[in-house]
Design an enzyme around this catalytic site. Structure first.
Site, PDB file in Angstrom:
ATOM      1  N   SER A  82       0.825  -1.213   0.000  1.00  0.00           N
ATOM      2  CA  SER A  82       0.000   0.000   0.000  1.00  0.00           C
ATOM      3  C   SER A  82       0.857   1.259   0.000  1.00  0.00           C
ATOM      4  O   SER A  82       2.007   1.263   0.431  1.00  0.00           O
ATOM      5  CB  SER A  82      -0.905   0.018   1.234  1.00  0.00           C
ATOM      6  OG  SER A  82      -1.608  -1.198   1.357  1.00  0.00           O
TER       7      SER A  82
HETATM    8  N1  SAH Z   1      -0.295  -5.043   4.064  1.00  0.00           N
HETATM    9  C1  SAH Z   1       0.358  -5.352   2.809  1.00  0.00           C
HETATM   10  C2  SAH Z   1      -0.511  -4.991   1.618  1.00  0.00           C
HETATM   11  C3  SAH Z   1      -1.106  -6.202   1.112  1.00  0.00           C
HETATM   12  S1  SAH Z   1      -2.219  -6.112  -0.242  1.00  0.00           S
HETATM   13  C4  SAH Z   1       1.721  -4.702   2.718  1.00  0.00           C
HETATM   14  O1  SAH Z   1       2.041  -3.879   3.595  1.00  0.00           O
HETATM   15  O2  SAH Z   1       2.483  -5.035   1.801  1.00  0.00           O
HETATM   16  C5  SAH Z   1      -3.412  -7.267   0.336  1.00  0.00           C
HETATM   17  C6  SAH Z   1      -2.954  -8.665   0.583  1.00  0.00           C
HETATM   18  O3  SAH Z   1      -4.068  -9.392   1.071  1.00  0.00           O
HETATM   19  C7  SAH Z   1      -2.469  -9.426  -0.639  1.00  0.00           C
HETATM   20  O4  SAH Z   1      -1.160  -9.865  -0.438  1.00  0.00           O
HETATM   21  C8  SAH Z   1      -3.450 -10.599  -0.756  1.00  0.00           C
HETATM   22  O5  SAH Z   1      -2.845 -11.795  -1.199  1.00  0.00           O
HETATM   23  C9  SAH Z   1      -3.940 -10.737   0.674  1.00  0.00           C
HETATM   24  N2  SAH Z   1      -5.217 -11.405   0.878  1.00  0.00           N
HETATM   25  C10 SAH Z   1      -6.328 -11.358   0.103  1.00  0.00           C
HETATM   26  N3  SAH Z   1      -7.315 -12.085   0.659  1.00  0.00           N
HETATM   27  C11 SAH Z   1      -6.815 -12.600   1.827  1.00  0.00           C
HETATM   28  C12 SAH Z   1      -7.347 -13.429   2.853  1.00  0.00           C
HETATM   29  N4  SAH Z   1      -8.593 -13.916   2.813  1.00  0.00           N
HETATM   30  N5  SAH Z   1      -6.547 -13.745   3.896  1.00  0.00           N
HETATM   31  C13 SAH Z   1      -5.275 -13.299   3.954  1.00  0.00           C
HETATM   32  N6  SAH Z   1      -4.732 -12.504   3.020  1.00  0.00           N
HETATM   33  C14 SAH Z   1      -5.489 -12.165   1.969  1.00  0.00           C
END
Ligand code: SAH
Length: 221
Positions: A70
């Site tokens: 993000s």
């Molecule tokens: N917080 C992260 C941003 C991640 S983007 C950072 O700082 O880099 C959102 C993430 O959520 C993705 O990697 C995606 O694979 C994950 N995601 C999507 N659905 C999910 C679920 N049900 N449980 C866990 N992770 C999930």
């Protein structure tokens, strides 16, 4: 990053100072503990070699598998909205690169974070270990059901866009606990903060309009 000659700032602290001044403080994030954490956590360690020059830019960046790290301001804004105290136990859904989990680990006592994409979870684990942040526990799987064995949590951050607020997660909040989640369609979401009062009532505040990758799972898309 210096472009010529010797790199005088290998930890890129000057870029983080600029990021905090020009992207985060000017937009109203003022919690000193959050600011300190954003200055401390080396964001460039969470992005790929091909993205290094953009590591402190005002934007999300690709981390592979169709996912993103993000925008720095959004991370700071959401973490400020969680109103953590140093003794808090925090759950994050969507570890991705591990960056937000790392920032959370500087403003809370313990962080638990769940990621569905196994290679991302492994990469995040390695980065967080290399940085010596020992209060982060990571798990691979569907985070929409939360982490029942470690519940309840004082704060829960959902880092992906959900169609509805997952009931399992709300059920894992302490009395007085806060949950921040983007809720909407697959493109745009309303960033909501759900606060559980000491007598169990839920209060909902709308904080912003945001754009996250979808939350995929039993209580997601
Ligand atoms: N917080 C992260 C941003 C991640 S983007 C950072 O700082 O880099 C959102 C993430 O959520 C993705 O990697 C995606 O694979 C994950 N995601 C999507 N659905 C999910 C679920 N049900 N449980 C866990 N992770 C999930």
């Amino acid at each position: 990053m210096s472009c010529f000659g010797m790199n005088k700032d290998p930890d890129r602290i000057n870029e983080r100072k600029r990021m905090v001044e020009e992207q985060i403080k000017v937009r109203g994030v003022s919690d000193e503990r959050v600011i300190k954490a954003m200055l401390e956590v080396p964001r460039h360690r969470f992005v790929a070699p091909s993205q290094q020059v953009f590591a402190y830019e005002d934007q999300p960046l690709p981390i592979g598998y169709g996912q993103t790290i993000s925008q720095p301001y959004i991370v700071a804004f959401m973490i400020e909205a969680l109103e953590t105290s140093p003794s808090d136990r925090v759950l994050e859904i969507g570890t991705g690169s591990g960056y937000a989990a790392a920032v959370l680990s500087r403003v809370a006592a313990e962080v638990y974070s769940i990621e569905t994409v196994a290679p991302l979870a492994e990469g995040a684990k390695k980065t967080i270990e290399d940085l010596g942040y020992t209060n982060v526990s990571l798990r691979t799987g569907d985070g929409t059901k939360g982490w029942p064995e470690a519940a309840p949590f004082d704060a829960i951050l959902i880092s992906a866009g959900a169609p509805v607020v997952p009931e399992s997660l709300v059920g894992q909040l302490t009395p007085g606990g806060r949950l921040v989640i983007p809720v909407g369609d697959r493109i745009d979401q309303r960033l909501l903060r759900i606060t559980r009062s000491v007598n169990g009532e839920l209060q909902e505040d709308e904080l912003a309009i945001v754009r996250f990758v979808p939350l995929i799972g039993a209580e997601g898309w």
